[in-house]
Design an enzyme around this catalytic site. Structure first.
Site, PDB file in Angstrom:
ATOM      1  CG  ASP A 594      -1.979  -1.143   1.084  1.00  0.00           C
ATOM      2  OD1 ASP A 594      -3.025  -1.068   1.718  1.00  0.00           O
ATOM      3  OD2 ASP A 594      -1.728  -2.125   0.373  1.00  0.00           O
ATOM      4  CD  GLU A 825      -4.700  -4.718   9.188  1.00  0.00           C
ATOM      5  OE1 GLU A 825      -4.740  -4.600   7.959  1.00  0.00           O
ATOM      6  OE2 GLU A 825      -5.311  -3.952   9.974  1.00  0.00           O
TER       7      GLU A 825
END
Length: 861
Positions: A594, A825
């Site tokens: 990302d 995460e």
């Protein structure tokens, strides 16, 4: 994790400002869209006792269903100008003309039937369905009480603020045991599936609900009573029947019944030794993904009329959804049994119900739990230094990964080229209807398939059950189009769509995602070489790879052309925005990383180091498959040559090495003198402030000096020779606390980077700019383990770093699990390794189990 922009890339969009403290994520919206817009679900708030029009609710659902059906099935090619762009788009939605993976004999017959039913609805706390496009589905809801308000629990969502939930054991096939703790109410949901004489296709299954009150004192009846809602719904629209008796007996009670083409007649029974209060409702709608709103609206409507929070004991004509409310004094134990094939004479219904309830169910659940424990110990062979607390976390990691496997069916939405719109105003066309059987990264935030995540998931699942893993990989490979492209985020069906805002749904056929499936394929190849499989398993894997070769070849060639760079043997992730004025550094969502810093000014001169290394993995794996299959054609030779070319150490150094630091970097048009600055912009009659990017000097073609995960890819892939002084420099960079090293894992970006922990836009907090990610740490750990086994002058250093990093990672993940009830995460490198982002995240964070057992992919070529 995997993804149209991660904001579309993973469609993992960012959180709203109000949720920033809960952890940031670019995988998808941090919470579902507010309101039921276009038939989408939302976070439900407390159950408000006000007027709710049930007819309106059902009417909107029915119209939305028709609208979605129209969009999916009635786009008009005639509305698009027939030029090169349209021809390319036609190809984008055309399947690869090759034999389907799932048509292999090994996936038919007994295998197919054995996996028919399962906990394949990972986005709800407990959901069961069959592996068929329009299934009979079942699930659980309950009323939670927090601060004196009632909340309906059903869909996994962070806003429910449960203390913990997740499968503590699951074998991926016919058994699971899940723990849920919700503000004083604790219960285990156990799942068991069996095939007995008389069963219909796929067999029978049972759910046990074992409820306990975790409060030290129970103050009133409200605290001691649990309100559960078990539902069964037919996606085909077949009418269901409900037993209208009073639920006062303590014997098995028929709840609902029906008939389908796949399983024949079926019945749903309840069995409990407790005294229960039960009520029901029946609904007629195909709008399944709004079941929460349907039940919540009915409860509120009835409560306003009667003052009682219960279902009204009424069903609509031809109801295809039956919801049974079961109220019980806690503690309580409730068994629900589903039996199929009930319309066949001599189907032994009573005998099968008895085997799925009461004492016989207790015995079977204990046996299954013992089998899972024994298999866990046998397969993973946890090292002696791993303590019992860590072993429990390892079991929960694989349990929730296996319990999170889902079955999805639908059509991906493919973005039209800029300037194109259909006659109905839509800016997408639909992929062909397809099924996907896959693990998911997070049941709450990302309960759908992500391509680059799946390779890491299968590193674990493949060790547990190789055939189950091949079934999943086969489903993914069947999604390849005629050009060799796979949509990287799979949002299939209304339930999956309900969790994703519209702006993140579209997939772009020019954009890729790391081909991590080659990681697990290489594991399978190495398993055959090392004799880890039986002869039958070896034959099945060989047949699988033989069938897969044409699809893998198409996938590889897509990367080799669609993601190629300007110079021969170079690659870059296409899809970066070179016109943006809002991003500090244009995101490379296609890479999976990302917002990791790349060249400040994207163009076709870029060379992306990580993609080059992924291409080496893929080429090497394709060559190994060709060798296994004894292929001697030009294709096999091409992969051999490309593998040698991409592993050329001198060429790698010429293109990507900074000799002074010993670090590898991307290459492209870059300047460090870029900033975000507030500008005033007039919108209508108001003046607004917004952050706009400013470039203070002309970019130059050069190495991009941001040390982090991308820099370590040649190390992670084992390309650096064990005797090279560059390896020593790499080890120093990794172990330097001023750059990457922490007591909790390796940072994603060096503290010395100019973009370390910098926001990318006003609303885009740092994601891969510092936090600790477990998939990349697993690969770093794998490389350290590799070099600690290789002869060379840096073997001892690699061994020391390996032991320390492994200990740091396991300790921090386990500590967070016991402190919070979840795997996370990512982990906060600035805040003592605290878990952040999505939870539970038993996607690639479950790799902690492989760290415990020291199971790593081979880096030998």
């Amino acid at each position: 994790m995997s993804g149209g922009s991660r904001r579309t890339a993973r469609s993992r969009g960012r959180s709203s400002p109000g949720e920033a403290d809960a952890g940031e994520s670019a995988r998808g919206p941090r919470r579902p869209v507010e309101g039921i817009r276009n038939g989408r679900s939302r976070d439900h708030g407390p159950i408000r006792l006000r007027d709710v029009s049930l007819k309106t609710l059902l009417g909107l659902g029915f119209l939305a269903s028709l609208f979605v059906f129209f969009l999916v099935n009635n786009y008009q090619w005639g509305s698009l100008r027939e030029d090169a762009a349209v021809r390319s788009l036609r190809r984008a939605v055309t399947p690869l003309p090759a034999p389907r993976m799932m048509d292999l004999p090994q996936f038919q017959g007994e295998h197919q039937e054995s996996l028919y039913w399962g906990t394949y609805r990972p986005h709800v706390y407990l959901g069961i369905r069959a592996r068929t496009p329009q299934s009979l589905i079942a699930g659980l809801m309950w009323i939670g009480i927090k601060d004196g308000q009632y909340f309906l629990r059903h869909i996994c969502q962070d806003s429910d603020d449960l203390s913990t939930y997740g499968w503590r054991d699951h074998n991926g096939r016919d058994y699971g045991r899940q723990e849920i703790v919700d503000h004083g109410l604790s219960f285990m949901t156990s799942f068991l599936k069996e095939k007995r004489e008389g069963s219909g296709y796929g067999g029978d299954w049972a759910v046990r609900l074992d409820l306990q009150n975790t409060k030290s004192k129970v103050h009133d009846a409200e605290d001691s009573t649990a309100h559960l809602f078990f539902y069964v719904a037919d996606e085909e629209g077949n009418s269901l029947g409900v037993q209208r008796q009073k639920f006062e007996s303590r014997d098995s009670t028929l709840l609902a019944f029906g008939e389908r083409n796949d399983v024949g007649g079926w019945e749903l029974h309840l069995d409990s030794q407790e005294k229960l209060d039960a009520h029901f409702s029946g609904f007629r709608t195909l709008h399944m993904h709004n079941l929460s709103e349907l039940v919540q609206g009915t409860l509120a409507f009835h409560a306003r009329r009667t003052g009682q929070l219960r279902l009204p004991d009424a069903i609509e004509d031809s109801s295809n959804i039956i919801v049974v409310q079961i109220s019980a004094t806690v503690p309580a134990k409730i068994d629900i049994a589903f039996v199929s094939g009930t319309n066949v004479e001599g189907s032994s219904i009573d005998e099968r119900i008895n085997s799925l309830t009461g004492a016989m169910l207790s015995t079977r659940l204990e046996e299954k739990q013992g089998e899972v424990e024994d298999k866990y110990v046998s397969i993973f062979n946890i090292k002696d230094e791993v303590d019992s607390e860590s072993m429990i976390v390892g079991r929960a990691a694989i349990g929730n990964l296996l319990g999170g496997i889902g079955y999805f069916y639908g059509q991906s939405r493919i973005a039209l080229p800029k300037g194109f719109t259909q006659e109905n105003g839509e800016k997408f066309i639909s992929y062909w209807p397809a099924a996907l059987f896959t693990a998911v990264p997070s049941r709450s935030f990302f309960p759908r398939g992500f391509l680059w995540d799946e390779g890491f998931h299968q590193m674990i699942i493949g060790r547990w059950d190789a055939k189950l893993s091949m079934d999943i990989i086969g489903h993914w490979l069947d999604l390849i189009n005629i050009d060799g492209w796979i949509p990287r985020e799979q949002i299939l069906g209304a339930e999956a769509l309900s969790k994703v805002p519209e702006e993140f749904v579209l997939q772009y056929p020019t954009n890729g995602n790391p081909p991590t499936l080659f990681l697990v394929l290489r594991d399978l190849l190495n398993g055959i070489r090392m004799g880890k499989f039986s002869s039958q398993e070896t034959n099945e894997i060989t047949d699988f790879l033989s069938r897969a070769y044409i699809r893998l070849n198409a996938w590889f060639q897509w990367f080799n052309t669609a993601q190629s760079g300007k110079d021969v043997g170079t690659f870059y992730w296409h899809g970066r925005d070179n016109t943006t004025t809002k991003e500090l550094n244009p995101k490379t969502l296609t890479s999976g990383l990302d917002d990791y810093p790349r060249a400040s000014h994207p163009n076709d001169e870029e060379r992306h180091l990580d993609l080059r290394c992924w291409m080496l993995l893929a080429a090497d794996c394709m060559h190994s498959i060709a060798e296994l299959l004894k292929m001697e054609n030009a294709s096999a030779m091409d992969y051999h040559h490309m593998s040698k070319q991409l592993s050329d150490f001198e060429k790698l150094n010429q293109m990507h090495l900074d000799h002074a630091s010993g670090a590898y970097f991307d290459f492209g048009y870059h300047t460090e003198k870029v900033r975000l600055r507030w500008h005033e912009v007039k919108v209508l009659d108001t003046v607004q402030r917004e952050l706009v990017r400013e470039t203070l000097e002309e970019p130059q073609l050069k190495l991009v000096p941001h040390l982090g995960y991308v820099s370590l890819f040649p190390f992670m892939m084992g390309i650096i020779p064990s005797e090279s002084p560059i390896l020593e420099k790499q080890l120093r960079l990794i172990s330097n606390r001023s750059t990457l090293w922490t007591d909790y894992g390796v940072r994603s970006l060096s503290k010395m980077s100019s973009l370390y922990m910098k926001r990318n836009t006003e609303h885009d907090p740092p994601y891969w700019r510092g936090p600790i990610w477990i998939n990349m740490n697993y690969m770093i750990l794998s490389a350290l383990h590799h070099y600690s086994q290789e002869d060379g002058p840096y073997r001892t250093t690699a061994e020391t770093l390996y032991q320390e990093l492994r200990s740091n990672l396991i300790r921090n993940i386990v500590r967070n699990y016991y402190a919070t009830g979840f795997l996370w995460e990512q982990y906060d490198q600035k805040n003592k390794g605290k878990g952040k982002g999505a939870r539970p995240f038993t996607g690639w964070t479950a790799l902690v189990l492989l760290m415990m057992t020291e199971a790593y992919p081979s880096l030998q070529r």
